[in-house]
Design a protein around this motif. Structure first.
Motif, PDB file in Angstrom:
ATOM      1  N   SER A  76      48.369  15.526  42.246  1.00  0.00           N
ATOM      2  CA  SER A  76      48.499  14.320  41.577  1.00  0.00           C
ATOM      3  C   SER A  76      47.813  13.885  40.503  1.00  0.00           C
ATOM      4  O   SER A  76      47.521  12.690  40.429  1.00  0.00           O
ATOM      5  CB  SER A  76      48.715  13.113  42.758  1.00  0.00           C
ATOM      6  N   GLY A  77      47.144  14.918  40.052  1.00  0.00           N
ATOM      7  CA  GLY A  77      46.445  14.630  38.788  1.00  0.00           C
ATOM      8  C   GLY A  77      45.016  14.319  39.095  1.00  0.00           C
ATOM      9  O   GLY A  77      44.146  14.093  38.208  1.00  0.00           O
ATOM     10  N   THR A  78      44.793  14.031  40.335  1.00  0.00           N
ATOM     11  CA  THR A  78      43.097  14.146  40.877  1.00  0.00           C
ATOM     12  C   THR A  78      42.761  15.139  41.585  1.00  0.00           C
ATOM     13  O   THR A  78      43.283  16.182  41.649  1.00  0.00           O
ATOM     14  CB  THR A  78      43.191  12.865  41.879  1.00  0.00           C
ATOM     15  N   VAL A  79      41.263  15.404  41.261  1.00  0.00           N
ATOM     16  CA  VAL A  79      40.677  16.502  41.764  1.00  0.00           C
ATOM     17  C   VAL A  79      40.015  16.118  43.200  1.00  0.00           C
ATOM     18  O   VAL A  79      39.444  15.141  43.438  1.00  0.00           O
ATOM     19  CB  VAL A  79      39.598  17.147  40.913  1.00  0.00           C
ATOM     20  N   PHE A  80      40.000  16.958  44.178  1.00  0.00           N
ATOM     21  CA  PHE A  80      39.541  16.810  45.610  1.00  0.00           C
ATOM     22  C   PHE A  80      39.103  18.081  46.264  1.00  0.00           C
ATOM     23  O   PHE A  80      39.370  19.239  45.857  1.00  0.00           O
ATOM     24  CB  PHE A  80      40.401  16.288  46.486  1.00  0.00           C
ATOM     25  N   ASN A  81      38.374  17.724  47.062  1.00  0.00           N
ATOM     26  CA  ASN A  81      37.610  18.999  48.012  1.00  0.00           C
ATOM     27  C   ASN A  81      38.652  19.159  49.186  1.00  0.00           C
ATOM     28  O   ASN A  81      38.619  18.351  49.912  1.00  0.00           O
ATOM     29  CB  ASN A  81      36.075  19.005  48.237  1.00  0.00           C
ATOM     30  N   ARG A  82      38.934  20.242  49.379  1.00  0.00           N
ATOM     31  CA  ARG A  82      39.961  20.708  50.602  1.00  0.00           C
ATOM     32  C   ARG A  82      39.499  21.855  51.507  1.00  0.00           C
ATOM     33  O   ARG A  82      38.789  22.872  50.794  1.00  0.00           O
ATOM     34  CB  ARG A  82      41.288  21.103  50.336  1.00  0.00           C
ATOM     35  N   PRO A  83      39.160  21.478  52.643  1.00  0.00           N
ATOM     36  CA  PRO A  83      38.748  22.573  53.748  1.00  0.00           C
ATOM     37  C   PRO A  83      39.878  23.693  53.866  1.00  0.00           C
ATOM     38  O   PRO A  83      41.000  23.474  53.885  1.00  0.00           O
ATOM     39  CB  PRO A  83      38.824  21.944  55.041  1.00  0.00           C
ATOM     40  N   THR A  84      39.213  25.005  53.528  1.00  0.00           N
ATOM     41  CA  THR A  84      40.454  26.127  53.482  1.00  0.00           C
ATOM     42  C   THR A  84      39.640  27.219  54.369  1.00  0.00           C
ATOM     43  O   THR A  84      38.486  27.705  54.135  1.00  0.00           O
ATOM     44  CB  THR A  84      40.701  26.590  52.252  1.00  0.00           C
ATOM     45  N   THR A  85      40.524  27.991  55.282  1.00  0.00           N
ATOM     46  CA  THR A  85      40.001  29.048  56.035  1.00  0.00           C
ATOM     47  C   THR A  85      40.538  30.391  55.114  1.00  0.00           C
ATOM     48  O   THR A  85      41.581  30.647  54.735  1.00  0.00           O
ATOM     49  CB  THR A  85      40.730  29.034  57.400  1.00  0.00           C
ATOM     50  N   ILE A  86      39.437  31.064  55.092  1.00  0.00           N
ATOM     51  CA  ILE A  86      39.660  32.427  53.973  1.00  0.00           C
ATOM     52  C   ILE A  86      38.981  33.623  54.650  1.00  0.00           C
ATOM     53  O   ILE A  86      37.994  33.433  55.373  1.00  0.00           O
ATOM     54  CB  ILE A  86      38.933  31.978  52.847  1.00  0.00           C
ATOM     55  N   GLN A  87      39.637  34.599  54.764  1.00  0.00           N
ATOM     56  CA  GLN A  87      38.935  35.776  55.060  1.00  0.00           C
ATOM     57  C   GLN A  87      38.342  36.474  54.165  1.00  0.00           C
ATOM     58  O   GLN A  87      38.480  36.329  52.840  1.00  0.00           O
ATOM     59  CB  GLN A  87      40.111  36.895  55.600  1.00  0.00           C
ATOM     60  N   LEU A  88      36.916  36.917  54.507  1.00  0.00           N
ATOM     61  CA  LEU A  88      36.082  37.710  53.371  1.00  0.00           C
ATOM     62  C   LEU A  88      35.773  39.088  53.924  1.00  0.00           C
ATOM     63  O   LEU A  88      35.484  39.315  55.099  1.00  0.00           O
ATOM     64  CB  LEU A  88      34.799  36.996  53.237  1.00  0.00           C
ATOM     65  N   LEU A  89      35.595  40.224  53.133  1.00  0.00           N
ATOM     66  CA  LEU A  89      35.146  41.380  53.323  1.00  0.00           C
ATOM     67  C   LEU A  89      33.660  41.262  53.243  1.00  0.00           C
ATOM     68  O   LEU A  89      33.024  40.659  52.309  1.00  0.00           O
ATOM     69  CB  LEU A  89      36.002  42.378  52.580  1.00  0.00           C
ATOM     70  N   VAL A  90      33.024  41.962  54.220  1.00  0.00           N
ATOM     71  CA  VAL A  90      31.522  42.007  54.293  1.00  0.00           C
ATOM     72  C   VAL A  90      31.062  43.280  53.868  1.00  0.00           C
ATOM     73  O   VAL A  90      31.407  44.281  54.270  1.00  0.00           O
ATOM     74  CB  VAL A  90      31.119  41.456  55.566  1.00  0.00           C
ATOM     75  N   GLN A  91      30.181  43.342  52.823  1.00  0.00           N
ATOM     76  CA  GLN A  91      29.414  44.351  52.241  1.00  0.00           C
ATOM     77  C   GLN A  91      30.300  45.470  51.773  1.00  0.00           C
ATOM     78  O   GLN A  91      30.028  46.678  52.120  1.00  0.00           O
ATOM     79  CB  GLN A  91      28.394  44.978  53.345  1.00  0.00           C
ATOM     80  N   PRO A  92      31.298  45.205  50.964  1.00  0.00           N
ATOM     81  CA  PRO A  92      32.290  46.160  50.584  1.00  0.00           C
ATOM     82  C   PRO A  92      31.659  47.142  49.551  1.00  0.00           C
ATOM     83  O   PRO A  92      30.908  46.507  48.744  1.00  0.00           O
ATOM     84  CB  PRO A  92      33.529  45.187  49.994  1.00  0.00           C
ATOM     85  N   ALA A  93      32.087  48.281  49.382  1.00  0.00           N
ATOM     86  CA  ALA A  93      31.859  49.279  48.407  1.00  0.00           C
ATOM     87  C   ALA A  93      32.913  50.308  48.176  1.00  0.00           C
ATOM     88  O   ALA A  93      33.521  50.858  49.077  1.00  0.00           O
ATOM     89  CB  ALA A  93      30.281  49.977  48.735  1.00  0.00           C
ATOM     90  N   TYR A  94      32.965  50.490  46.919  1.00  0.00           N
ATOM     91  CA  TYR A  94      34.376  51.531  46.676  1.00  0.00           C
ATOM     92  C   TYR A  94      34.054  52.345  45.467  1.00  0.00           C
ATOM     93  O   TYR A  94      33.206  51.933  44.581  1.00  0.00           O
ATOM     94  CB  TYR A  94      35.485  50.622  46.422  1.00  0.00           C
ATOM     95  N   ARG A  95      34.539  53.496  45.537  1.00  0.00           N
ATOM     96  CA  ARG A  95      34.564  54.417  44.281  1.00  0.00           C
ATOM     97  C   ARG A  95      36.014  54.323  43.678  1.00  0.00           C
ATOM     98  O   ARG A  95      36.936  54.654  44.460  1.00  0.00           O
ATOM     99  CB  ARG A  95      33.993  55.817  44.698  1.00  0.00           C
ATOM    100  N   ILE A  96      36.056  53.964  42.559  1.00  0.00           N
ATOM    101  CA  ILE A  96      37.196  53.870  41.874  1.00  0.00           C
ATOM    102  C   ILE A  96      37.508  55.138  40.916  1.00  0.00           C
ATOM    103  O   ILE A  96      36.578  55.614  40.013  1.00  0.00           O
ATOM    104  CB  ILE A  96      37.184  52.757  40.725  1.00  0.00           C
ATOM    105  N   TYR A  97      38.609  56.002  41.209  1.00  0.00           N
ATOM    106  CA  TYR A  97      38.910  57.087  40.332  1.00  0.00           C
ATOM    107  C   TYR A  97      40.091  56.811  39.297  1.00  0.00           C
ATOM    108  O   TYR A  97      41.067  56.154  39.751  1.00  0.00           O
ATOM    109  CB  TYR A  97      39.446  58.135  41.201  1.00  0.00           C
ATOM    110  N   TYR A  98      39.487  56.940  38.051  1.00  0.00           N
ATOM    111  CA  TYR A  98      40.598  56.290  37.018  1.00  0.00           C
ATOM    112  C   TYR A  98      40.998  57.390  36.167  1.00  0.00           C
ATOM    113  O   TYR A  98      40.023  58.258  35.424  1.00  0.00           O
ATOM    114  CB  TYR A  98      39.927  55.083  36.170  1.00  0.00           C
ATOM    115  N   GLY A  99      42.274  57.590  36.103  1.00  0.00           N
ATOM    116  CA  GLY A  99      42.650  58.850  35.563  1.00  0.00           C
ATOM    117  C   GLY A  99      44.051  58.555  34.599  1.00  0.00           C
ATOM    118  O   GLY A  99      44.748  57.872  34.786  1.00  0.00           O
ATOM    119  N   GLY A 100      44.187  59.462  33.543  1.00  0.00           N
ATOM    120  CA  GLY A 100      45.348  59.023  32.595  1.00  0.00           C
ATOM    121  C   GLY A 100      44.954  59.580  31.168  1.00  0.00           C
ATOM    122  O   GLY A 100      44.124  60.299  30.794  1.00  0.00           O
ATOM    123  N   GLU A 101      45.673  58.988  30.280  1.00  0.00           N
ATOM    124  CA  GLU A 101      45.491  59.482  28.791  1.00  0.00           C
ATOM    125  C   GLU A 101      45.500  58.261  28.036  1.00  0.00           C
ATOM    126  O   GLU A 101      44.878  58.401  26.847  1.00  0.00           O
ATOM    127  CB  GLU A 101      46.801  59.961  28.456  1.00  0.00           C
TER     128      GLU A 101
END
Length: 227
Positions: A76-101
């Protein structure tokens, strides 16, 4: 096909599933569209649309926790803080292979010079990451072999004729990843993956269909699945 690989990691990550509202659930690993978004950030392309393909290798165990956060919201045009439950990944690490032209050469140059135009993060601004160049290969796209083999990356379910179950492995299926980014926040199609929770390579008998909408290559004796 030219393929460039780079690693990304952080203390936490969050890749929100679009079908969640009050509780913000996460995908168990980085979606291909997010991996391409990181490439766009490195290159400085804001609305990054490409036919290039990516493969995702898990470099760490998939660990998910739930946390309640106070997030900044709007109403409604105002800003407020809202409690939200969120899932988090812990210590993630990835190798991304990027291919194409289209953008592989530009990406290789940026990575080798440790340069990114925009800030890179793993799904949310509180999960900053710095891409690290791993290597570049010239690989031949192949028809999936008619023999059992290991897959280095997470495997699209459509590629699997038979899963060869091994002792001590924890197999998981992850559904509903967005597949194609069309630009202007629009997506089409979805894709499902099979992966091992601890990041181990999966042993499969691939399907022999020729109309699979993905690229299959071999790197160091293992399959790379690029979507």
């Amino acid at each position: 096909m030219k393929v460039v690989a780079f690693d990304v990691a952080s203390s936490i990550a969050h890749f929100r599933r679009p079908d969640t509202t009050a509780t913000q659930l996460t995908y168990p690993f980085i979606p291909p569209t997010v991996a391409k978004g990181i490439v766009g950030a490195i290159l400085g392309i804001e609305d990054f649309v490409t036919k290039d393909r990516v493969g995702i290798q898990l470099l760490s165990k998939v660990q998910i926790i739930s946390q309640q956060l106070s997030l900044l919201g709007k109403g409604s045009g105002t800003v407020f803080n809202r409690p939200t439950t969120i899932q988090l990944l812990v210590q993630p690490a990835y190798r991304i292979y990027y291919g194409g032209e289209e953008y592989v050469d530009m990406l290789e140059e940026k990575l080798m010079n440790h340069h990114a135009v925009y800030t890179t993060y793993l799904g949310s601004a509180f999960a900053l990451t710095k891409p690290r160049y791993v290597g570049t290969w010239r690989l031949q796209e192949i028809v999936p072999p008619d023999s059992v083999c290991y897959a280095k990356t997470v495997v699209p379910v459509d590629l699997i004729e038979e899963l060869k179950v091994e002792a001590g492995y924890y197999y998981q299926r992850a559904n509903g990843f967005m597949r194609e980014y069309l630009g202007n926040r629009a997506f089409q199609k979805s894709i499902d993956f099979l992966y091992e929770q601890n990041g181990k390579k999966i042993k499969i008998l691939p399907k022999q269909e020729n109309d699979l909408d993905m690229s299959v290559c071999v790197l160091e004796g293992d399959l790379l699945c690029l979507v």
